[in-house]
Motif scaffolding. Structure first.
Motif, PDB file in Angstrom:
ATOM      1  N   HIS A  41      32.123 -18.370 -43.061  1.00 16.53           N
ATOM      2  CA  HIS A  41      33.540 -18.984 -42.181  1.00 16.53           C
ATOM      3  C   HIS A  41      33.765 -17.790 -41.516  1.00 16.53           C
ATOM      4  O   HIS A  41      33.799 -16.778 -41.950  1.00 16.53           O
ATOM      5  CB  HIS A  41      34.506 -19.694 -43.122  1.00 16.53           C
ATOM      6  CG  HIS A  41      35.498 -20.232 -42.148  1.00 16.53           C
ATOM      7  ND1 HIS A  41      36.288 -19.322 -41.392  1.00 16.53           N
ATOM      8  CD2 HIS A  41      35.643 -21.443 -41.892  1.00 16.53           C
ATOM      9  CE1 HIS A  41      37.013 -20.366 -40.794  1.00 16.53           C
ATOM     10  NE2 HIS A  41      36.742 -21.616 -41.152  1.00 16.53           N
ATOM     11  N   SER A  42      34.277 -17.772 -40.393  1.00 16.70           N
ATOM     12  CA  SER A  42      34.717 -16.709 -39.550  1.00 16.70           C
ATOM     13  C   SER A  42      35.621 -15.976 -40.027  1.00 16.70           C
ATOM     14  O   SER A  42      35.981 -14.907 -39.679  1.00 16.70           O
ATOM     15  CB  SER A  42      34.467 -17.196 -38.056  1.00 16.70           C
ATOM     16  OG  SER A  42      35.471 -18.180 -37.873  1.00 16.70           O
ATOM     17  N   GLY A  43      36.581 -17.012 -40.563  1.00 24.30           N
ATOM     18  CA  GLY A  43      37.884 -16.321 -41.522  1.00 24.30           C
ATOM     19  C   GLY A  43      37.294 -15.185 -42.464  1.00 24.30           C
ATOM     20  O   GLY A  43      38.157 -14.227 -42.759  1.00 24.30           O
ATOM     21  N   LEU A 112      44.841 -17.921 -34.020  1.00 24.66           N
ATOM     22  CA  LEU A 112      44.060 -18.754 -33.239  1.00 24.66           C
ATOM     23  C   LEU A 112      44.462 -18.803 -31.758  1.00 24.66           C
ATOM     24  O   LEU A 112      46.009 -18.773 -31.424  1.00 24.66           O
ATOM     25  CB  LEU A 112      43.852 -20.115 -33.670  1.00 24.66           C
ATOM     26  CG  LEU A 112      43.182 -20.125 -35.015  1.00 24.66           C
ATOM     27  CD1 LEU A 112      43.022 -21.770 -35.594  1.00 24.66           C
ATOM     28  CD2 LEU A 112      41.880 -19.492 -35.312  1.00 24.66           C
ATOM     29  N   THR A 116      40.742 -23.724 -29.461  1.00 26.78           N
ATOM     30  CA  THR A 116      39.862 -23.860 -30.885  1.00 26.78           C
ATOM     31  C   THR A 116      39.515 -25.205 -31.009  1.00 26.78           C
ATOM     32  O   THR A 116      38.431 -25.211 -31.699  1.00 26.78           O
ATOM     33  CB  THR A 116      40.896 -23.232 -31.858  1.00 26.78           C
ATOM     34  OG1 THR A 116      41.177 -21.784 -31.716  1.00 26.78           O
ATOM     35  CG2 THR A 116      40.070 -23.438 -33.143  1.00 26.78           C
ATOM     36  N   SER A 189      35.721 -28.956 -32.377  1.00 30.25           N
ATOM     37  CA  SER A 189      36.368 -27.455 -32.562  1.00 30.25           C
ATOM     38  C   SER A 189      35.071 -26.535 -32.118  1.00 30.25           C
ATOM     39  O   SER A 189      33.889 -26.899 -32.169  1.00 30.25           O
ATOM     40  CB  SER A 189      36.648 -27.272 -34.192  1.00 30.25           C
ATOM     41  OG  SER A 189      37.777 -28.114 -34.498  1.00 30.25           O
ATOM     42  N   GLN A 190      35.474 -25.560 -32.258  1.00 31.34           N
ATOM     43  CA  GLN A 190      34.469 -24.246 -31.752  1.00 31.34           C
ATOM     44  C   GLN A 190      33.659 -23.909 -32.840  1.00 31.34           C
ATOM     45  O   GLN A 190      33.757 -24.364 -33.990  1.00 31.34           O
ATOM     46  CB  GLN A 190      35.304 -22.789 -31.629  1.00 31.34           C
ATOM     47  CG  GLN A 190      36.281 -22.740 -30.416  1.00 31.34           C
ATOM     48  CD  GLN A 190      35.423 -22.635 -29.104  1.00 31.34           C
ATOM     49  OE1 GLN A 190      34.169 -22.923 -29.194  1.00 31.34           O
ATOM     50  NE2 GLN A 190      36.214 -22.269 -28.061  1.00 31.34           N
ATOM     51  N   PRO A 191      32.226 -23.815 -32.349  1.00 33.23           N
ATOM     52  CA  PRO A 191      31.852 -23.355 -31.269  1.00 33.23           C
ATOM     53  C   PRO A 191      31.195 -24.686 -30.515  1.00 33.23           C
ATOM     54  O   PRO A 191      30.782 -24.557 -29.012  1.00 33.23           O
ATOM     55  CB  PRO A 191      30.743 -22.615 -31.188  1.00 33.23           C
ATOM     56  CG  PRO A 191      30.141 -23.078 -32.667  1.00 33.23           C
ATOM     57  CD  PRO A 191      31.272 -23.756 -33.512  1.00 33.23           C
ATOM     58  N   PHE A 192      31.364 -25.840 -31.226  1.00 35.74           N
ATOM     59  CA  PHE A 192      30.572 -27.070 -30.517  1.00 35.74           C
ATOM     60  C   PHE A 192      31.311 -27.515 -29.255  1.00 35.74           C
ATOM     61  O   PHE A 192      30.470 -28.216 -28.300  1.00 35.74           O
ATOM     62  CB  PHE A 192      30.327 -27.985 -31.591  1.00 35.74           C
ATOM     63  CG  PHE A 192      29.570 -27.380 -32.768  1.00 35.74           C
ATOM     64  CD1 PHE A 192      28.260 -27.130 -32.587  1.00 35.74           C
ATOM     65  CD2 PHE A 192      30.392 -27.161 -34.087  1.00 35.74           C
ATOM     66  CE1 PHE A 192      27.670 -26.476 -33.637  1.00 35.74           C
ATOM     67  CE2 PHE A 192      29.724 -26.348 -34.798  1.00 35.74           C
ATOM     68  CZ  PHE A 192      28.303 -26.078 -34.930  1.00 35.74           C
ATOM     69  N   LEU A 280      28.891 -11.687 -37.694  1.00 37.78           N
ATOM     70  CA  LEU A 280      29.199 -12.924 -38.046  1.00 37.78           C
ATOM     71  C   LEU A 280      27.756 -14.017 -38.137  1.00 37.78           C
ATOM     72  O   LEU A 280      27.882 -14.681 -38.964  1.00 37.78           O
ATOM     73  CB  LEU A 280      29.882 -13.294 -36.663  1.00 37.78           C
ATOM     74  CG  LEU A 280      30.391 -14.857 -36.972  1.00 37.78           C
ATOM     75  CD1 LEU A 280      31.275 -15.014 -38.190  1.00 37.78           C
ATOM     76  CD2 LEU A 280      31.349 -15.408 -35.633  1.00 37.78           C
ATOM     77  N   PHE A 293      22.909 -19.241 -32.025  1.00 45.07           N
ATOM     78  CA  PHE A 293      23.947 -18.443 -32.800  1.00 45.07           C
ATOM     79  C   PHE A 293      24.825 -17.469 -32.078  1.00 45.07           C
ATOM     80  O   PHE A 293      25.880 -17.386 -32.038  1.00 45.07           O
ATOM     81  CB  PHE A 293      23.204 -17.448 -33.891  1.00 45.07           C
ATOM     82  CG  PHE A 293      22.698 -18.430 -35.012  1.00 45.07           C
ATOM     83  CD1 PHE A 293      23.568 -19.207 -35.469  1.00 45.07           C
ATOM     84  CD2 PHE A 293      21.498 -18.238 -35.526  1.00 45.07           C
ATOM     85  CE1 PHE A 293      23.260 -20.091 -36.526  1.00 45.07           C
ATOM     86  CE2 PHE A 293      21.133 -19.054 -36.650  1.00 45.07           C
ATOM     87  CZ  PHE A 293      22.157 -19.946 -37.293  1.00 45.07           C
ATOM     88  N   SER A 297      28.678 -17.881 -31.815  1.00 45.78           N
ATOM     89  CA  SER A 297      29.459 -16.740 -32.111  1.00 45.78           C
ATOM     90  C   SER A 297      30.562 -16.432 -31.180  1.00 45.78           C
ATOM     91  O   SER A 297      31.627 -16.015 -31.498  1.00 45.78           O
ATOM     92  CB  SER A 297      28.783 -15.533 -32.941  1.00 45.78           C
ATOM     93  OG  SER A 297      27.816 -14.947 -31.846  1.00 45.78           O
ATOM     94  N   VAL A 300      33.070 -18.746 -30.844  1.00 41.64           N
ATOM     95  CA  VAL A 300      34.270 -18.646 -31.826  1.00 41.64           C
ATOM     96  C   VAL A 300      35.188 -17.677 -31.684  1.00 41.64           C
ATOM     97  O   VAL A 300      36.435 -17.581 -31.859  1.00 41.64           O
ATOM     98  CB  VAL A 300      33.485 -18.628 -33.438  1.00 41.64           C
ATOM     99  CG1 VAL A 300      34.568 -18.218 -34.505  1.00 41.64           C
ATOM    100  CG2 VAL A 300      32.783 -20.052 -33.587  1.00 41.64           C
ATOM    101  N   THR A 304      39.735 -16.365 -30.778  1.00 44.91           N
ATOM    102  CA  THR A 304      40.481 -15.677 -31.831  1.00 44.91           C
ATOM    103  C   THR A 304      40.767 -14.370 -31.618  1.00 44.91           C
ATOM    104  O   THR A 304      40.112 -13.616 -30.794  1.00 44.91           O
ATOM    105  CB  THR A 304      39.300 -15.595 -33.125  1.00 44.91           C
ATOM    106  OG1 THR A 304      38.612 -16.774 -33.536  1.00 44.91           O
ATOM    107  CG2 THR A 304      39.963 -14.936 -34.503  1.00 44.91           C
TER     108      THR A 304
END
Lengths: 349, 377
Positions: A41-43, A112, A116, A189-192, A280, A293, A297, A300, A304
């Protein structure tokens, strides 16, 4: 016989003493080590950056990283002492605290931005307001379980009294769902969301009742004044530890926090954008082509902002907003004052 | 003191926070979407592998059902197709060395032949099953005997009392994926089967138990191979297990995904190793991935015992679904459609600390007869 025993004893003593000296020497010369669990997860990005770019090493910390695909396992590893710190969603952390766990937010890194999560409408339809959703099929990633952004949008729609037909649609299949006519609109939600718009499959519904950027999820919390002219959205990308770790290894905890602050500063530097995306992708990549990707990325990271404070300050007000909201969803057993959760040995709120 | 406005938001129950939104797609569980391989479409993404007897009677013990599911989280109304380029393989080890002794190779074709009267818009595909044995089973290009030939979305009788179904089915997997991701705790008020209402593309292949060799103890796994140009793609697929052709001018078949037991790659392999794991062969698992698996197991064990982790890793690797076919099937002896593998594995990996996800069954009933999986939503 007795002489032989004495010789053997002496030899053993020398070996043991030598080993002890070597052990002490190695402890003195090697960096202090800490074990950290992350999840895909990007977190978790600040932790990966701190390791791969060398900020942990720069602070004299060696990190043993255990990667999990789900936040639940990272939390389990932390709570059972399998690791000393871990990244996982704040809702889970606050749930554990509410249930009695002595978790502390060691460092929070990211906030965020609007965008997002967004309400998208199919490209060939004219949906400009929430009222235009009447009797439309609207996709949500989850219908029956905890999907916080879904809930925020659903409540925004409910407030205007519009009746919709909810449909479960995985975010990553939203483009297919629009093309197949499975849904006419969807909360994505991101990235979709960004990718669907870029591909011309859908557009963002910017009804002002969904907040700035058409993001009801971020709007649900509002901005939180941080004492300056800026405002923050909500603390996230948290690294959690148990209170015992902070008490027994405060110097190490502080170094870890400082390394994450270094990572946040590095992430804020636009010149590191490509390198950040590469990290990422390396740790959180999933289904798709490399071209996908890179686009994903970038999307996303575009929503942020990597705030961080080496003095241990965290956006406790944003975290409090989350806790209150989770309590409203009955995800927490009792109300939480998160200031205790963000306390560290070097930071007093 | 909480700011009043924020408290009001909480009372309103308006919630946001997926933290930073994931780059990772939703499904990542049994084996759904486990691979980071670039360019892998969902029809080549294994979701689950099953091996079971259709019942417990003596007659049922004489049959083994092998299932390979792909295309995770297919929404109702969608009709995906199998890849016409890919080779879908179910492999069986009959002597315990984690090397295939039998391979069932499933291939699909969209072309309408002149002897067929179907409309051009027929969404069905031709499907062919070949059985490869011995050395041929270990060679991607090995020759095999055609065991069944027919169309997707229909039951096909094969040779030797074998039966085939290939097509859209309800996803038999059940799991609270959002809890696994950490969006709430297992078994709280938010518990739900994330896979409820979704479909998969299934290959269901039933064979007589006796056709699987003299030993009752078998190991099962599945792989998917795709042809790749043999020029500039060498650096795209790390790890062992590639099936190279000798001729550099030819395309080669590259193993994109594989699965034996559920969730091995998903849970116990680090991201950087996942592509190599998917490209690898089970016999190489202990040498290539045991240390990674042990590190995860130590972290998940409440007592963090290296010896236990080492022991468990030696059971979980090689990643094959072990099945004593002389006994009724129930995970960990094979894997049936209704087996709660998540509860079994969470409990095993955490030594009971995480007993399960409180999702205990599929959202729709399975069929009592071939092809056993429920019709699609």
């Amino acid at each position: 016989m007795g002489r032989a025993i004495r010789i053997v004893s002496l030899a053993l003593a020398i070996v043991i003493a030598g080993s002890a000296m070597l052990l002490v020497a190695s402890r003195l010369s090697s960096p202090e080590s800490v074990s950290i669990a992350t999840y895909r997860h990007s977190g978790s990005l600040p932790v990966w950056v701190a390791r791969d770019v060398g900020f942990f090493a720069g602070r004299g910390i060696g990190v043993k990283l255990v990667e999990f695909s789900g936040g639940a396992l990272a939390a389990h590893a932390l709570l059972t002492g399998g690791v000393e710190a871990a990244t996982f969603p704040s809702v889970l952390a606050l749930q554990k605290v509410s249930a009695g766990a002595s978790l502390r937010l060691l460092h929070a890194t990211a906030d965020l931005l609007p965008g997002t999560s967004q309400l998208l409408a199919r490209a060939d339809l004219n949906i400009r307001s929430l009222e235009d959703l009447q009797d439309r099929t609207v996709g949500f990633e989850a219908l029956e379980s905890a999907c916080s952004p879904c809930e925020a949008f659903r409540q925004a729609i409910d407030r205007v009294g519009v009746r919709i037909v909810p449909v479960a649609v995985p975010d990553y299949k939203i483009a297919d769902a629009f093309r197949a006519g499975t849904v006419e609109a969807a909360v994505v939600s991101q990235p979709f969301n960004s990718l669907a718009v870029e591909d011309g499959v859908a557009y963002v519904v910017r009804d002002p009742r969904l907040g700035p950027g058409g993001d009801a999820a971020v709007a649900a919390f509002g901005s939180v004044a941080n004492g300056s002219s800026d405002s923050e959205w909500l603390a996230s990308a948290g690294l959690w530890a148990e209170e015992a770790f902070l008490k027994t290894r405060p110097a190490v905890a502080r170094k870890v926090s400082l390394a994450l602050a270094d990572a946040a500063a590095w992430l804020r530097d636009p010149g590191n954008g490509q390198a950040a995306r590469d990290i990422l992708i390396r740790y959180a990549g999933g289904l798709g082509t490399m071209e996908f990707f890179h686009r994903a990325s970038a999307a996303v990271l575009s929503t942020t902002t990597w705030r961080s404070y080496p003095d241990g300050y965290t956006d406790w007000q944003g975290l409090q907003a989350q806790a209150d909201a989770y309590e409203g969803m009955r995800l927490l057993d009792s109300p939480l004052d998160v200031r205790a959760v963000v306390s560290t040995p070097w930071f007093e709120p | 003191m909480r700011p009043k406005a924020r408290h009001a938001l909480g009372v309103a129950g308006v919630v946001a926070v997926l933290l930073v939104v994931s780059l990772v797609p939703l499904g990542r569980t049994a084996d759904h979407l486990d691979q980071p391989f670039p360019g892998l479409p969902p029809e080549n993404d294994i979701t689950d592998v099953y091996a079971f007897h259709p019942g417990t009677s003596e007659q049922d013990l004489g049959k083994v059902v092998l299932v390979l599911n792909v295309h995770p989280l297919t929404m109702p109304g969608m009709s995906p197709r199998f890849s016409t380029d890919a080779r879908y393989l179910i492999k069986v080890d009959t002597n315990g060395d984690a090397v295939a002794d039998i391979a069932y190779r499933f291939t699909f074709d969209d072309d309408d032949d002149d002897d067929d009267d179907d409309d051009d818009d027929d969404e069905r595909q031709r499907v062919r099953v070949e059985t490869l044995r011995g050395r041929n089973a270990r060679n991607s290009d090995g020759s095999g005997r055609t065991s069944a030939r027919g169309w997707t979305e229909s039951i096909v009788r094969g040779t030797g009392n074998s039966w085939l179904f290939a097509g859209l089915r309800d996803d038999p997997f059940f799991f609270d994926l959002l809890a696994f991701r950490g969006l709430h705790s297992f078994c709280d008020g938010q518990t739900a089967d994330t896979f409820k209402g979704f479909n998969v593309m299934s290959i269901v292949w039933q064979v007589p138990t006796r056709s699987l060799g003299k030993s009752a103890n078998i190991g099962v796994w599945a792989t998917i191979e795709m042809p790749m140009p043999d020029d500039d793609d060498d650096d795209r697929v790390p790890g062992p297990g590639l099936t190279d052709d000798d001729d550099d001018d030819d395309e080669r078949f590259v193993q994109l995904d594989r699965m034996g037991r559920p969730a091995i790659n998903t849970v116990l392999i680090s991201t950087g190793n996942k592509a190599a794991f998917n490209a690898g062969a089970p016999k190489d698992d202990p040498a290539n991935f045991k240390s990674d698996v042990v590190a995860h197991l130590i972290a998940l064990d409440p007592m963090h015992r290296p010896a236990r982790a080492d022991f468990l890793a030696s059971i979980l690797l090689p990643d094959v679904l072990t099945f004593d076919t002389s006994a009724p099937s129930a995970f960990l002896n094979g894997r049936g459609l209704s087996d709660d593998v998540i509860d079994a594995e969470l409990s095993l990996l955490t030594d009971g600390a995480l007993p399960g996800d409180c999702v205990d069954g599929n959202d729709v009933a399975f069929l009592g007869a071939f092809p056993y999986l429920a019709p699609p939503h």
